[in-house]
Design a protein around this motif. Sequence first.
Motif, PDB file in Angstrom:
ATOM      1  N   LEU A 156       3.507  19.487  -5.520  1.00 23.33           N
ATOM      2  CA  LEU A 156       3.569  20.745  -4.782  1.00 23.33           C
ATOM      3  C   LEU A 156       2.190  21.023  -4.203  1.00 23.33           C
ATOM      4  CD1 LEU A 156       5.901  22.943  -4.391  1.00 23.33           C
ATOM      5  CD2 LEU A 156       4.279  24.412  -5.552  1.00 23.33           C
ATOM      6  N   LEU A 157       2.157  21.065  -2.891  1.00 24.56           N
ATOM      7  CA  LEU A 157       0.921  21.303  -2.163  1.00 24.56           C
ATOM      8  C   LEU A 157       0.803  22.777  -1.838  1.00 24.56           C
ATOM      9  CD1 LEU A 157      -1.091  19.085  -1.169  1.00 24.56           C
ATOM     10  CD2 LEU A 157      -0.038  19.316   1.083  1.00 24.56           C
ATOM     11  N   VAL A 158      -0.361  23.354  -2.098  1.00 26.69           N
ATOM     12  CA  VAL A 158      -0.664  24.727  -1.690  1.00 26.69           C
ATOM     13  C   VAL A 158      -1.549  24.675  -0.456  1.00 26.69           C
ATOM     14  CG1 VAL A 158      -1.866  26.864  -2.315  1.00 26.69           C
ATOM     15  CG2 VAL A 158      -0.426  25.715  -3.990  1.00 26.69           C
ATOM     16  N   ILE A 159      -1.151  25.407   0.569  1.00 31.85           N
ATOM     17  CA  ILE A 159      -1.946  25.498   1.797  1.00 31.85           C
ATOM     18  C   ILE A 159      -2.469  26.925   1.893  1.00 31.85           C
ATOM     19  CG2 ILE A 159      -1.998  25.210   4.291  1.00 31.85           C
ATOM     20  CD1 ILE A 159       1.024  23.825   2.644  1.00 31.85           C
ATOM     21  N   ASP A 160      -3.697  27.131   1.484  1.00 32.61           N
ATOM     22  CA  ASP A 160      -4.333  28.451   1.560  1.00 32.61           C
ATOM     23  C   ASP A 160      -4.807  28.653   2.997  1.00 32.61           C
ATOM     24  OD1 ASP A 160      -5.852  30.740   1.387  1.00 32.61           O
ATOM     25  OD2 ASP A 160      -7.280  29.954  -0.080  1.00 32.61           O
ATOM     26  N   THR A 161      -4.155  29.558   3.706  1.00 33.02           N
ATOM     27  CA  THR A 161      -4.497  29.772   5.118  1.00 33.02           C
ATOM     28  C   THR A 161      -5.837  30.464   5.303  1.00 33.02           C
ATOM     29  OG1 THR A 161      -3.427  31.945   5.234  1.00 33.02           O
ATOM     30  CG2 THR A 161      -2.047  30.002   5.659  1.00 33.02           C
ATOM     31  N   ARG A 162      -6.357  31.039   4.229  1.00 34.77           N
ATOM     32  CA  ARG A 162      -7.612  31.812   4.265  1.00 34.77           C
ATOM     33  C   ARG A 162      -7.476  33.089   5.099  1.00 34.77           C
ATOM     34  NH1 ARG A 162     -12.223  27.560   5.555  1.00 34.77           N
ATOM     35  NH2 ARG A 162     -13.590  29.286   4.923  1.00 34.77           N
ATOM     36  N   VAL A 163      -6.237  33.477   5.352  1.00 34.94           N
ATOM     37  CA  VAL A 163      -5.971  34.820   5.884  1.00 34.94           C
ATOM     38  C   VAL A 163      -5.761  35.700   4.662  1.00 34.94           C
ATOM     39  CG1 VAL A 163      -4.455  36.256   7.292  1.00 34.94           C
ATOM     40  CG2 VAL A 163      -4.892  33.868   7.941  1.00 34.94           C
ATOM     41  N   HIS A 164      -6.748  36.505   4.336  1.00 30.51           N
ATOM     42  CA  HIS A 164      -6.724  37.245   3.081  1.00 30.51           C
ATOM     43  C   HIS A 164      -5.929  38.532   3.219  1.00 30.51           C
ATOM     44  CE1 HIS A 164     -10.526  35.112   1.298  1.00 30.51           C
ATOM     45  NE2 HIS A 164      -9.525  34.303   1.510  1.00 30.51           N
ATOM     46  N   HIS A 165      -5.324  38.895   2.108  1.00 28.58           N
ATOM     47  CA  HIS A 165      -4.515  40.113   2.079  1.00 28.58           C
ATOM     48  C   HIS A 165      -4.889  40.933   0.854  1.00 28.58           C
ATOM     49  CE1 HIS A 165      -1.259  37.914  -0.561  1.00 28.58           C
ATOM     50  NE2 HIS A 165      -2.414  38.004  -1.155  1.00 28.58           N
ATOM     51  N   GLU A 166      -4.485  42.197   0.877  1.00 29.41           N
ATOM     52  CA  GLU A 166      -4.650  43.081  -0.280  1.00 29.41           C
ATOM     53  C   GLU A 166      -3.375  43.901  -0.419  1.00 29.41           C
ATOM     54  OE1 GLU A 166      -8.126  45.476  -0.272  1.00 29.41           O
ATOM     55  OE2 GLU A 166      -9.498  43.800   0.063  1.00 29.41           O
ATOM     56  N   HIS A 167      -2.777  43.841  -1.606  1.00 31.94           N
ATOM     57  CA  HIS A 167      -1.508  44.532  -1.806  1.00 31.94           C
ATOM     58  C   HIS A 167      -1.662  46.038  -1.951  1.00 31.94           C
ATOM     59  CE1 HIS A 167       0.601  40.629  -3.289  1.00 31.94           C
ATOM     60  NE2 HIS A 167       0.496  40.706  -1.981  1.00 31.94           N
ATOM     61  N   ALA A 168      -2.863  46.494  -2.253  1.00 30.17           N
ATOM     62  CA  ALA A 168      -3.065  47.936  -2.402  1.00 30.17           C
ATOM     63  C   ALA A 168      -3.061  48.633  -1.045  1.00 30.17           C
ATOM     64  CB  ALA A 168      -4.378  48.218  -3.132  1.00 30.17           C
ATOM     65  N   THR A 169      -3.153  47.868   0.022  1.00 26.53           N
ATOM     66  CA  THR A 169      -3.155  48.440   1.364  1.00 26.53           C
ATOM     67  C   THR A 169      -2.160  47.672   2.216  1.00 26.53           C
ATOM     68  OG1 THR A 169      -4.935  46.945   2.050  1.00 26.53           O
ATOM     69  CG2 THR A 169      -5.574  49.113   1.202  1.00 26.53           C
ATOM     70  N   GLY A 170      -1.993  48.102   3.448  1.00 31.60           N
ATOM     71  CA  GLY A 170      -1.193  47.332   4.388  1.00 31.60           C
ATOM     72  C   GLY A 170       0.294  47.504   4.204  1.00 31.60           C
ATOM     73  N   GLY A 171       1.039  46.435   4.544  1.00 37.45           N
ATOM     74  CA  GLY A 171       2.480  46.534   4.672  1.00 37.45           C
ATOM     75  C   GLY A 171       3.273  46.393   3.397  1.00 37.45           C
ATOM     76  N   TYR A 172       2.631  46.069   2.284  1.00 29.97           N
ATOM     77  CA  TYR A 172       3.381  45.858   1.047  1.00 29.97           C
ATOM     78  C   TYR A 172       4.109  47.135   0.632  1.00 29.97           C
ATOM     79  CZ  TYR A 172       4.366  43.755  -3.542  1.00 29.97           C
ATOM     80  OH  TYR A 172       4.986  43.233  -4.654  1.00 29.97           O
ATOM     81  N   GLY A 173       3.377  48.239   0.626  1.00 30.01           N
ATOM     82  CA  GLY A 173       3.991  49.508   0.239  1.00 30.01           C
ATOM     83  C   GLY A 173       5.113  49.919   1.172  1.00 30.01           C
ATOM     84  N   ALA A 174       4.948  49.638   2.468  1.00 28.02           N
ATOM     85  CA  ALA A 174       5.988  49.980   3.439  1.00 28.02           C
ATOM     86  C   ALA A 174       7.253  49.183   3.175  1.00 28.02           C
ATOM     87  CB  ALA A 174       5.479  49.730   4.853  1.00 28.02           C
ATOM     88  N   ARG A 175       7.109  47.911   2.804  1.00 24.23           N
ATOM     89  CA  ARG A 175       8.285  47.106   2.499  1.00 24.23           C
ATOM     90  C   ARG A 175       8.988  47.635   1.256  1.00 24.23           C
ATOM     91  NH1 ARG A 175       6.075  45.847   6.487  1.00 24.23           N
ATOM     92  NH2 ARG A 175       6.303  43.940   7.702  1.00 24.23           N
ATOM     93  N   ARG A 176       8.202  48.036   0.279  1.00 18.71           N
ATOM     94  CA  ARG A 176       8.825  48.558  -0.944  1.00 18.71           C
ATOM     95  C   ARG A 176       9.587  49.849  -0.647  1.00 18.71           C
ATOM     96  NH1 ARG A 176       6.427  48.386  -7.006  1.00 18.71           N
ATOM     97  NH2 ARG A 176       8.172  49.437  -8.025  1.00 18.71           N
ATOM     98  N   LYS A 177       9.029  50.704   0.172  1.00 15.35           N
ATOM     99  CA  LYS A 177       9.723  51.946   0.521  1.00 15.35           C
ATOM    100  C   LYS A 177      11.014  51.653   1.280  1.00 15.35           C
ATOM    101  CE  LYS A 177       9.104  56.550   2.496  1.00 15.35           C
ATOM    102  NZ  LYS A 177      10.445  56.537   3.144  1.00 15.35           N
ATOM    103  N   SER A 178      10.999  50.670   2.164  1.00 14.11           N
ATOM    104  CA  SER A 178      12.221  50.300   2.878  1.00 14.11           C
ATOM    105  C   SER A 178      13.310  49.867   1.907  1.00 14.11           C
ATOM    106  CB  SER A 178      11.944  49.168   3.872  1.00 14.11           C
ATOM    107  OG  SER A 178      11.231  49.624   4.990  1.00 14.11           O
ATOM    108  N   CYS A 179      12.926  49.130   0.877  1.00 12.79           N
ATOM    109  CA  CYS A 179      13.896  48.702  -0.130  1.00 12.79           C
ATOM    110  C   CYS A 179      14.467  49.896  -0.887  1.00 12.79           C
ATOM    111  CB  CYS A 179      13.244  47.717  -1.097  1.00 12.79           C
ATOM    112  SG  CYS A 179      12.783  46.138  -0.352  1.00 12.79           S
ATOM    113  N   GLU A 180      13.596  50.821  -1.259  1.00 11.43           N
ATOM    114  CA  GLU A 180      14.057  52.017  -1.972  1.00 11.43           C
ATOM    115  C   GLU A 180      14.967  52.857  -1.087  1.00 11.43           C
ATOM    116  OE1 GLU A 180      10.291  53.649  -2.957  1.00 11.43           O
ATOM    117  OE2 GLU A 180       9.989  52.351  -4.714  1.00 11.43           O
ATOM    118  N   ASP A 181      14.595  52.995   0.185  1.00 11.85           N
ATOM    119  CA  ASP A 181      15.424  53.762   1.107  1.00 11.85           C
ATOM    120  C   ASP A 181      16.777  53.085   1.309  1.00 11.85           C
ATOM    121  OD1 ASP A 181      13.339  55.532   1.403  1.00 11.85           O
ATOM    122  OD2 ASP A 181      12.697  54.778   3.358  1.00 11.85           O
ATOM    123  N   GLY A 182      16.769  51.777   1.413  1.00  8.05           N
ATOM    124  CA  GLY A 182      18.016  51.045   1.591  1.00  8.05           C
ATOM    125  C   GLY A 182      18.940  51.179   0.398  1.00  8.05           C
TER     126      GLY A 182
END
Length: 385
Positions: free
Chosen positions: A211-237
Amino acid sequence: MPSPESTAQAFEDRYGRRPDGVWSAPGRVNLIGEHTDYNDGLVFPFAIERRTWAAMGRREDRTLTVHSGAMPEPAQASLDELGPERFDGWSAYVFGVVWAMEQRGVDLSGRTGFDIMLASDVPLGAGLSSSAAIECAVAIALNDEWELGLTRRELIYICQLAENGAVGAPTGNMDQTASLMGEAGHGVLIDVRAETADPVALHFADEGLELLVIDTRVHHEHATGGYGARRKSCEDGAAAMGVASLRDLTEEDLPRAVEVLDDETFRRVKHVVTENARVARTAEVVANEGPRAIGDLLVASHASMRDDFEISVPELDLAVETALANGAVGSRMTGGGFGGAAIALIDADRAAEVEAAIEAAFADAGFTAPIIFVVNPSAGAHRDL
């Protein structure tokens, strides 16, 4: 690369004494099952050999200090003044575990503080759960040092609370479960609702696969950005569909969902519902037919995350497309998305070829060069020294 011995030596160099012990916890790769954990769903990760080590030594007072060679300054807190509002930056992953222990009933009165030295070879921001590796290494160290007798399941909830309440990332507990419950050579089939974590032999090496991991080096942070928005969409759905969580829906419910939900919310719901089905099928197939038979499931998972959940980025899509074009059994992005890493299940004797093709494709596209490496299903958190 860090090791238990080098981490112990770094502790001694920093604090002037030998640590009481060194503990470690692994990062993880999620084979399949993205954004399903906080929807009471199914996930199928495995622990990897890349780890975070925590060397720890007790103090005579109630002060907590933590230092890492990756950070310029140490951080400090007091057992008498714990709270998320007092945590800042990376140290929240450490002090947040202590705070979460107290929140879940551990009596900190009469406890002495500790000094800790961290070292890690889990890449930051790559979707391999460097945060859970820190939390789980600290948690098992404290469990031993303070002789708390907490079970692995209790430690999972403590580490999740640290991530949610102290760090502020609205994640489920898949990462912590994989880090604490992983076994060498196995994936961990997690049913979040049932609170089960069952080992499933993956047989990659038996089938000549890596199993090869390809780290794109595009860094993310779950405390910000779209993660919370996706979770809210799931709750709303889930609320619009009249269920407690999306785990209560199956693919047979999707025709009704498309009538009830707006287009975006429907696509978010569709991803989670179909991803749960793919996780269950992947565990069944790998156990009965072997890992070469799961490729189409990995590819379908990536398409769902790209098109329905919309958490992929061009670098991830290119990594997946290039791996598949060069003979990968299957490939998908892994982790929370918005950057991070992709995985590719490949024949071991083609690893150099696939790696070179991905590097060339990134160069042609003008992307930052990826970091590519092989990972193996490995043991979960434990004491090393």
